[in-house]
Design an enzyme around this catalytic site. Structure first.
Site, mmCIF file in Angstrom:
data_model
loop_
_atom_site.group_PDB
_atom_site.id
_atom_site.type_symbol
_atom_site.label_atom_id
_atom_site.label_comp_id
_atom_site.label_asym_id
_atom_site.label_seq_id
_atom_site.Cartn_x
_atom_site.Cartn_y
_atom_site.Cartn_z
ATOM 1 N N CYS A 129 0.826 -1.218 0.000
ATOM 2 C CA CYS A 129 0.000 0.000 0.000
ATOM 3 C C CYS A 129 0.852 1.255 0.000
ATOM 4 O O CYS A 129 0.351 2.333 -0.265
ATOM 5 C CB CYS A 129 -0.897 0.042 1.236
ATOM 6 S SG CYS A 129 -2.030 -1.341 1.366
ATOM 7 N N CYS A 143 -2.401 -6.274 6.869
ATOM 8 C CA CYS A 143 -2.936 -5.252 5.972
ATOM 9 C C CYS A 143 -4.260 -5.750 5.403
ATOM 10 O O CYS A 143 -4.318 -6.856 4.876
ATOM 11 C CB CYS A 143 -1.952 -4.983 4.830
ATOM 12 S SG CYS A 143 -2.716 -4.098 3.466
ATOM 13 N N LYS A 298 -5.231 -9.999 -12.434
ATOM 14 C CA LYS A 298 -4.424 -10.743 -13.396
ATOM 15 C C LYS A 298 -4.655 -12.239 -13.256
ATOM 16 O O LYS A 298 -4.767 -12.965 -14.233
ATOM 17 C CB LYS A 298 -2.946 -10.434 -13.194
ATOM 18 C CG LYS A 298 -2.426 -9.384 -14.154
ATOM 19 C CD LYS A 298 -0.913 -9.302 -14.052
ATOM 20 C CE LYS A 298 -0.364 -8.210 -14.955
ATOM 21 N NZ LYS A 298 1.038 -7.917 -14.672
HETATM 22 ZN ZN LIG Z 1 -1.253 -3.335 1.986
#
Ligand SMILES: [Zn+2]
Length: 510
Positions: A129, A143, A298
């Site tokens: 991030c 995260c 993807k």
């Molecule tokens: Zn992150």
């Protein structure tokens, strides 16, 4: 002449151009062309954001330098927009020397004014991030986006005194209800501003990151993300001279997706205040494209690439779908089924059939020669003209409000009227009566005016189709100014029809 300055975000070079980038860019291009069509002077800026951890890491993974890596992906963005016919006026890169020196100039100015200070910063840092998380924001210590465990980092850094601009920012947003639009995003920003703003960490030590613009007042640090990325909107104009900056900057219309609302609605205005620069005119925020097959990724193999769409469906058909399907500000669904349905129904059937029918009759009945109009028009002729005049008015109102889908709806409802006019006047029946030949000529003349009007009104949305229509009408030089009924002189020869939008055959559903 009014001026307008339209910007896309600077696309981060950690990914190749996909649907999200393409939508914002197509919207920006459409807006620019529309402004030009009503006589405004418009400037469109796009470009790439190239510094930061992620790029340094991606370059290392690809065994290349950050600059070479950024050159490659930035070049890809630029060639994609060129191939898509995007009429940008300037393509800026945050690695441009003029941009870097502008960023340093502004940082120095704010530092000298005392709004940048040195302090201690600690937090859970996610490299994916590129940001710190508070403990509260982490999900089970990970995260929320990357599901990785962030690293706890404590270091000395430079901070921008964003907090002290909070009252002024709040007043500014309250004083101008459409500064941030649509409304829902303004509401979101105001809700956020109910809590006290923190100061913004704006640096990274060179011991950890070299791929950035050095702070002019401390060579051991580079500036990090926001001053580097956001200042492009101004540096791109400054580079063109004082006049461009003064005339275009206060007319800035930023176009962004909702994921970067906070930096553009909070960080950026406070940075401008500290730099002593006027605010942008509007921040225009759009929603996400949601894939039928789940989140675009993807690994799922469902990433939509603009050039692939162009090759398969044509750029104008793809543009039409994007602009017609999404209500600006809200999320919309993307599926090939919906795209094909729109192409077949709206473009092949409605628009394409009308044009080819009119041109075919003109060819068959009068060898392509435009017939004179009598001075007395039938009621249905006047109604047809008025319908398009009304549609144009509506379209302009919706465009000023960024309601692209409704602008197109208004135009297509006039198209429906034109199709009814063909049925109602029935030139294909009249033509069998030798006494009605001049009326047939008039009806077709009005229908050619429909096509000419379409070539003008469609131009911002489907520029290539507009060009093709003018070529078919042999009016490439048409300044678009002639009122209805005066666009063609009798005796002008138009071209035979051709298929503008082939119907897309789909396999029968099993
Ligand atoms: Zn992150």
């Amino acid at each position: 002449m009014a001026r307008i300055y339209i910007t896309t975000p600077l696309y981060y070079v950690n990914a190749e151009p996909h649907l999200g980038h393409t939508y914002t860019t197509v919207v920006a291009d459409t807006l620019k062309r529309w402004h030009q069509s009503i006589g405004d002077e418009a400037f469109l800026l796009t470009g790439t954001d190239e510094h930061g951890d992620k790029i340094a890491q991606a370059a290392a993974a690809n065994e290349t330098t950050p600059k070479e890596y950024a050159d490659r992906i930035s070049g890809l963005f630029r060639s994609t927009w060129d191939n898509c016919g995007i009429a940008y006026d300037h393509f800026i890169r945050t690695t441009d020397e003029s941009h870097q020196s502008y960023v340093q100039k502004i940082l120095q100015k704010i530092y000298d004014a005392g709004d940048i200070y040195f302090g201690e910063y600690g937090g859970f840092y996610c490299y994916g991030c590129e940001r710190f998380y508070t403990e509260k924001e982490l999900v089970e210590g990970r995260c929320p986006d990357h599901q990785t465990t962030p690293e706890y980092i404590s270091e000395k850094n430079y901070f921008f005194r964003m907090s002290q601009y909070q009252p002024h920012l709040l007043e500014t947003i309250q004083a101008k209800p459409d500064l941030i639009r649509p409304e829902r995003y303004r509401t979101e920003v105001l809700a956020f501003l109910r809590e006290p703003l923190e100061d913004l960490c704006i640096s990274r030590p060179t011991s950890r990151l070299q791929w950035g613009i050095p702070l002019p007042f401390d060579a051991n640090y580079v500036t990090y993300v926001w001053f580097d990325a956001l200042l492009n909107y101004v540096s791109a104009l400054e580079y063109r001279g004082e006049d461009a900056l003064q005339t275009f900057w206060p007319k800035a219309q930023h176009l962004i997706a909702k994921d970067i609302l906070k930096p553009h609605a909070i960080y950026w205005p406070t940075m401008l205040m500290a730099a002593g620069l006027p605010l942008y005119d509007h921040l225009n925020v759009h929603g996400y494209w949601v894939m039928d097959s789940g989140k675009m990724s993807k690994s799922l193999g469902n990433v939509i690439r603009p050039l692939e769409m162009k090759a398969r469906f044509g750029m104008d058909a793809f543009r039409y779908f994007l602009l017609r399907e999404m209500a600006f500000g809200q999320d919309a669904k993307f599926s090939e089924d919906a795209l094909v349905t729109r192409i077949n129904a709206d473009l092949a059937n409605n628009l394409g059939n009308l044009v080819s029918r009119v041109l075919a009759m003109q060819q068959k009945y009068f060898a392509g020669i435009v017939q004179p109009l009598s001075s007395a028009w039938a009621a249905e002729d006047t109604a047809l003209r008025d319908t398009f005049a009304h549609a144009e008015q509506e379209l302009n109102g919706f465009m000023a409000d960024l309601q692209f889908h409704r602008a197109l709806e208004a135009l297509w409802s006039a198209l429906d009227h034109a199709n009814r006019y063909v049925v109602q006047t029935a030139p294909f029946t009249l033509v069998k009566d030798p006494a009605k030949q001049s009326r047939v000529g008039e009806v077709l003349h009005h229908l050619l005016e429909v096509v000419r009007t379409l070539s003008r009104l469609l131009a911002p949305f489907m520029p290539d189709t507009a060009r093709q229509l003018r070529a078919l009408l042999a009016i490439e030089d048409d300044p678009w100014k002639a009122p209805w009924g005066q666009g063609f002189v009798a005796g002008h020869k138009i071209n035979p029809p051709k298929v503008l939008f082939p119907r897309i055959e789909t396999e029968a559903k099993k």
